[in-house]
Design an enzyme around this catalytic site. Structure first.
Site, PDB file in Angstrom:
ATOM      1  N   SER A 121       9.072  -2.740  -3.238  1.00  0.00           N
ATOM      2  CA  SER A 121       9.633  -1.472  -2.753  1.00  0.00           C
ATOM      3  C   SER A 121       9.724  -0.446  -3.861  1.00  0.00           C
ATOM      4  O   SER A 121       9.816   0.741  -3.598  1.00  0.00           O
ATOM      5  CB  SER A 121      11.052  -1.683  -2.235  1.00  0.00           C
ATOM      6  OG  SER A 121      11.110  -2.723  -1.325  1.00  0.00           O
ATOM      7  N   HIS A 142       3.348  -1.929   1.702  1.00  0.00           N
ATOM      8  CA  HIS A 142       4.803  -1.936   1.828  1.00  0.00           C
ATOM      9  C   HIS A 142       5.216  -1.836   3.291  1.00  0.00           C
ATOM     10  O   HIS A 142       5.114  -0.779   3.922  1.00  0.00           O
ATOM     11  CB  HIS A 142       5.389  -0.764   1.016  1.00  0.00           C
ATOM     12  CG  HIS A 142       6.881  -0.748   0.994  1.00  0.00           C
ATOM     13  ND1 HIS A 142       7.630   0.368   1.295  1.00  0.00           N
ATOM     14  CD2 HIS A 142       7.777  -1.741   0.743  1.00  0.00           C
ATOM     15  CE1 HIS A 142       8.913   0.070   1.210  1.00  0.00           C
ATOM     16  NE2 HIS A 142       9.026  -1.191   0.882  1.00  0.00           N
ATOM     17  N   GLU A 154       3.386   1.670   4.076  1.00  0.00           N
ATOM     18  CA  GLU A 154       2.959   2.515   2.964  1.00  0.00           C
ATOM     19  C   GLU A 154       1.896   1.747   2.184  1.00  0.00           C
ATOM     20  O   GLU A 154       2.152   0.633   1.710  1.00  0.00           O
ATOM     21  CB  GLU A 154       4.144   2.860   2.052  1.00  0.00           C
ATOM     22  CG  GLU A 154       5.105   3.862   2.690  1.00  0.00           C
ATOM     23  CD  GLU A 154       6.368   4.088   1.874  1.00  0.00           C
ATOM     24  OE1 GLU A 154       6.891   5.211   1.911  1.00  0.00           O
ATOM     25  OE2 GLU A 154       6.852   3.149   1.209  1.00  0.00           O
ATOM     26  N   ASN A 192      11.554   4.963   0.472  1.00  0.00           N
ATOM     27  CA  ASN A 192      12.676   4.494  -0.339  1.00  0.00           C
ATOM     28  C   ASN A 192      13.138   5.531  -1.342  1.00  0.00           C
ATOM     29  O   ASN A 192      14.323   5.591  -1.690  1.00  0.00           O
ATOM     30  CB  ASN A 192      12.314   3.190  -1.051  1.00  0.00           C
ATOM     31  CG  ASN A 192      12.306   2.021  -0.084  1.00  0.00           C
ATOM     32  OD1 ASN A 192      12.767   2.156   1.052  1.00  0.00           O
ATOM     33  ND2 ASN A 192      11.793   0.904  -0.512  1.00  0.00           N
TER      34      ASN A 192
HETATM   35  N1  LIG Z   1      14.616  -6.209   2.323  1.00  0.00           N
HETATM   36  C1  LIG Z   1      13.971  -5.135   2.677  1.00  0.00           C
HETATM   37  O1  LIG Z   1      14.465  -4.366   3.517  1.00  0.00           O
HETATM   38  C2  LIG Z   1      12.625  -4.838   2.076  1.00  0.00           C
HETATM   39  C3  LIG Z   1      11.810  -3.893   2.715  1.00  0.00           C
HETATM   40  C4  LIG Z   1      10.521  -3.679   2.215  1.00  0.00           C
HETATM   41  C5  LIG Z   1      10.095  -4.332   1.075  1.00  0.00           C
HETATM   42  N2  LIG Z   1      10.949  -5.211   0.448  1.00  0.00           N
HETATM   43  C6  LIG Z   1      10.410  -5.909  -0.732  1.00  0.00           C
HETATM   44  O2  LIG Z   1       9.955  -7.171  -0.306  1.00  0.00           O
HETATM   45  C7  LIG Z   1      10.099  -8.109  -1.360  1.00  0.00           C
HETATM   46  C8  LIG Z   1      10.929  -9.292  -0.868  1.00  0.00           C
HETATM   47  O3  LIG Z   1      12.232  -8.835  -0.529  1.00  0.00           O
HETATM   48  P1  LIG Z   1      13.170  -9.624   0.494  1.00  0.00           P
HETATM   49  O4  LIG Z   1      14.257  -8.702   0.865  1.00  0.00           O
HETATM   50  O5  LIG Z   1      12.334 -10.234   1.546  1.00  0.00           O
HETATM   51  O6  LIG Z   1      13.761 -10.757  -0.478  1.00  0.00           O
HETATM   52  P2  LIG Z   1      14.476 -12.134  -0.072  1.00  0.00           P
HETATM   53  O7  LIG Z   1      15.364 -12.470  -1.186  1.00  0.00           O
HETATM   54  O8  LIG Z   1      15.031 -12.062   1.301  1.00  0.00           O
HETATM   55  O9  LIG Z   1      13.251 -13.168  -0.014  1.00  0.00           O
HETATM   56  C9  LIG Z   1      12.483 -13.561  -1.123  1.00  0.00           C
HETATM   57  C10 LIG Z   1      11.870 -14.942  -0.865  1.00  0.00           C
HETATM   58  O10 LIG Z   1      10.975 -15.246  -1.907  1.00  0.00           O
HETATM   59  C11 LIG Z   1      11.071 -16.633  -2.175  1.00  0.00           C
HETATM   60  N3  LIG Z   1      10.535 -16.905  -3.508  1.00  0.00           N
HETATM   61  C12 LIG Z   1      11.134 -16.735  -4.688  1.00  0.00           C
HETATM   62  N4  LIG Z   1      10.301 -17.136  -5.688  1.00  0.00           N
HETATM   63  C13 LIG Z   1       9.159 -17.574  -5.114  1.00  0.00           C
HETATM   64  C14 LIG Z   1       7.929 -18.126  -5.601  1.00  0.00           C
HETATM   65  N5  LIG Z   1       7.729 -18.287  -6.892  1.00  0.00           N
HETATM   66  N6  LIG Z   1       6.991 -18.466  -4.717  1.00  0.00           N
HETATM   67  C15 LIG Z   1       7.180 -18.319  -3.401  1.00  0.00           C
HETATM   68  N7  LIG Z   1       8.332 -17.793  -2.876  1.00  0.00           N
HETATM   69  C16 LIG Z   1       9.295 -17.427  -3.720  1.00  0.00           C
HETATM   70  C17 LIG Z   1      12.548 -16.914  -2.037  1.00  0.00           C
HETATM   71  O11 LIG Z   1      12.769 -18.297  -1.790  1.00  0.00           O
HETATM   72  C18 LIG Z   1      12.930 -16.045  -0.837  1.00  0.00           C
HETATM   73  O12 LIG Z   1      12.814 -16.738   0.385  1.00  0.00           O
HETATM   74  C19 LIG Z   1      10.738  -7.368  -2.511  1.00  0.00           C
HETATM   75  O13 LIG Z   1       9.724  -6.931  -3.378  1.00  0.00           O
HETATM   76  C20 LIG Z   1      11.409  -6.199  -1.824  1.00  0.00           C
HETATM   77  O14 LIG Z   1      11.559  -5.095  -2.662  1.00  0.00           O
HETATM   78  C21 LIG Z   1      12.175  -5.492   0.936  1.00  0.00           C
END
Ligand SMILES: NC(=O)c1ccc[n+]([C@@H]2O[C@H](COP(=O)([O-])OP(=O)(O)OC[C@H]3O[C@@H](n4cnc5c(N)ncnc54)[C@H](O)[C@@H]3O)[C@@H](O)[C@H]2O)c1
Length: 596
Positions: A121, A142, A154, A192
């Site tokens: 993000s 994204h 995006e 964002n």
């Molecule tokens: N939460 C949102 O609203 C949102 C929206 C768009 C983009 N994002 C982006 O998406 C990405 C993930 O965010 P999220 O909110 O889903 O996080 P989250 O913490 O909910 O999930 C992350 C997952 O990654 C796993 N993980 C960690 N290390 C790992 C590895 N080495 N190999 C495989 N899996 C692994 C974890 O076990 C966890 O299940 C981030 O870059 C975030 O910025 C988040």
């Protein structure tokens, strides 16, 4: 010919990853879903089945299609399972070193022509790409939360991303039924960059006890039509993820203080209050992962009697003013059964306000919302006057005269002379300090802000503004009156912009700055906020409706009061106002409305 993607990999099955898996599998693409451990895989699988089961229960997905969808997903621990896929999307936590490590590993494991994409993000896609030997095949894709629902994607190209890769990914987005905007690699991209300053500001309001979590959220939902309030959205995003995004945006985006995470956010992360995913964040949820909010110790009492404790009885209401707001407020009170005394500056003005109220009530009759009897009864409750002396026996006065402090102060001084003791004196000001008008009277404890929204008969929200001198009884009375009017009252302290304008206008101003910096177009920015965040209108559409002059005036007030450099009005906004491009009302603002 766009490239055909038959199988993709998703790394990380958290909030975003599990949703992204669903998006691909729904479109008939095979997915290899990867996590760090068996336990994490199990969680990801449960999220996916939970979401698809809900879609089936809502009738949005046939059971057979769900089974086919789930049949396309193969779960695996470790990245080695990704050696056959055409594209990988990484959705692991927002840490640069972690993402770089994963990309280096993906580079080693994946086919040479596989595209490697990140769902980051806020981190630099470029910095992630240089961890591989194929930065030209690295791109940002994204998605928005929840990925299966939000239409926007995006697409982030770096200076080295190959144009073919960009075109292939754009075609893939179309196949997924998404709308893409393609942009360069800048902190926060479009959505964002506009969203997180607002979220952080909302948390700051909550942290400083400016208003309750429920009131902050209700204000933005009901005042702006947003699908959810900012604190509920923080819980959906994940408080830890939001922290990382803010922190990165602060460091990458020019150290704008508005992105420096509010201390409370870090404390919540440390305490494990991560939002929906842990069952507790700003709100408490039924169980981890559930969207259902349950009451906790901070939930306000729903008991009307307790809320109205100390409230004074109100039967007769004076409304001063003859503009749009006064007219709407007269109608609202009369319809709710209050006796209303309207005071204007002359018989002619009274006649035109009376006409406007009649027209509006008649519209209600035509639409079947008001019966003819109720219309007549409402009109029968209104007395028309041109002298303030007629307010001698009212219980509440609502002032809605011109937005000039000297005029309002003089009016309140007169009301102080005329009105009986114990009357509540309310101002509808949207930008002036309520304490200034309160101190023009000898009874500041009885003075309060009642900020109605336009059009008052339709908008469900009233901001109840208490000053440092307002008594609890006055607040209780204002709440009780709003409830009797069928409005939702949100209570806040007496600061410029109250809740809604203080959170809304800096975001609009930021959108103007983004346009001015040529990062994106007005159409793409509008689309990003509508399709990525579910806003009813994009910022430029809204600015043209509100009026650029109005937006500039509010933004100047906020800047002057808070001295926040990031609140300085965008030069482009100033120039458009100087040029007379004020929005729909002059036929031209950010867009030309004369030919539409
Ligand atoms: N939460 C949102 O609203 C949102 C929206 C768009 C983009 N994002 C982006 O998406 C990405 C993930 O965010 P999220 O909110 O889903 O996080 P989250 O913490 O909910 O999930 C992350 C997952 O990654 C796993 N993980 C960690 N290390 C790992 C590895 N080495 N190999 C495989 N899996 C692994 C974890 O076990 C966890 O299940 C981030 O870059 C975030 O910025 C988040």
């Amino acid at each position: 010919m766009a490239r055909e993607f038959t199988s993709v990999g998703v790394v990380g099955l958290g909030t975003m990853g599990a949703g992204i898996v669903e998006v691909f599998a729904r479109s008939g693409i095979d997915v290899v879903a990867v996590e760090v451990s068996e336990a994490a895989l199990e969680r990801g699988r449960a999220t996916l089945t939970g979401s698809t089961d809900r879609a089936v229960a809502k009738g949005k997905l046939a059971p057979a299609d769900r089974d086919a969808l789930l049949g396309r997903v193969r779960f695996a621990a470790g990245l080695d399972a990704l050696h056959t896929v055409d594209l990988v999307i990484e959705a692991v936590p927002e840490h640069l070193d972690l993402k770089q490590r994963i990309f280096a590993e993906l580079d080693r494991v994946c086919k040479p022509d596989a595209i490697l994409a990140t769902n980051t993000s806020s981190l630099s896609v470029t910095e992630i790409s240089v961890a591989t030997s194929r930065p030209n095949q690295v791109i940002g894709i994204h998605f928005f939360n929840p990925a299966p629902v939000m239409k926007l994607v995006e697409v982030v190209r770096t200076v080295v991303t190959s144009p073919d890769v960009v075109a292939d990914v754009e075609a893939l987005c179309a196949r997924l039924g998404k709308v893409d905007v393609t942009i360069n690699d800048r902190a926060g991209f479009i959505a964002n960059a506009l969203l997180f300053g607002y979220l952080n500001h909302a948390v700051a309001m909550f942290e400083s006890n400016y208003a309750s979590r429920e009131d902050i959220d209700a204000a933005m939902k009901l005042g702006c039509g947003l699908p959810m309030g900012p604190l509920a959205l923080m819980d959906l995003i994940g408080v830890d993820t939001a922290y990382e995004i803010l922190d990165t945006m602060y460091r990458r985006g020019g150290r704008d203080r508005r992105h420096a995470p509010v201390p409370l956010i870090k404390q919540m992360v440390t305490a494990g209050l991560l939002g929906r995913k842990t069952g507790r964040g700003f709100y408490t949820y039924e169980r981890p992962g559930s969207p259902v909010v349950v009451p906790d110790e901070a939930t306000p009492v729903a008991d009307a009697a307790a809320l109205a404790d100390g409230a004074r009885g109100i039967t007769k209401v004076g409304v001063v003013g003859s503009g749009t707001m006064a007219t709407g407020i007269i109608e609202v009170f009369a319809k709710a059964g209050y006796e209303v005394v309207s005071v204007t500056r002359g018989a002619e003005k009274s006649a035109s306000v009376c006409e406007a109220v009649k027209t509006s009530l008649n519209k209600g009759v035509v639409r079947g919302k008001v019966s003819e009897d109720d219309r007549d009864a409402a009109l029968g409750r209104i007395t028309w006057s041109a002298t303030l002396e007629h307010l001698a026996d009212v219980d509440l006065v609502v002032e809605a005269v011109v937005e000039e402090l000297s005029v309002k102060k003089a009016l309140f001084a007169s009301l102080d002379e005329i009105c009986k003791p114990g009357v509540i004196l309310a101002t509808t000001t949207s930008s002036l300090p309520v304490i200034e008008v309160a101190m023009a009277t000898q009874r500041p404890a009885d003075v309060i802000g009642l900020h109605f929204f336009n059009p008052a008969p339709i908008m469900p929200l009233v901001e109840v503004v208490r000053t440092i001198r307002t008594s609890p009884e006055t607040v209780a009375t204002a709440r009780a009156v709003c409830a009797a009017l069928g409005k939702t009252a949100v209570v806040c302290a007496d600061r410029s912009g109250f809740i809604v304008n203080a959170l809304l206008f800096p975001y609009l101003n930021d959108a103007v700055k983004m346009l001015e910096a040529s990062y994106s177009t007005a159409d793409d920015i509008d689309n990003a906020m509508k399709l990525g965040c579910g806003y009813p209108m994009g910022p430029f559409e809204l600015l043209d409706v509100v009026g650029l002059d109005v937006a500039l005036a509010i933004q100047r007030e906020l800047y002057l009061e808070l001295r926040e450099p990031g609140f300085a009005p965008a030069p482009l906004l100033e120039h458009l106002v100087t040029a007379g491009y004020l929005g729909r009302k002059t036929g031209r603002g950010f867009r030309d409305h004369t030919h539409r």
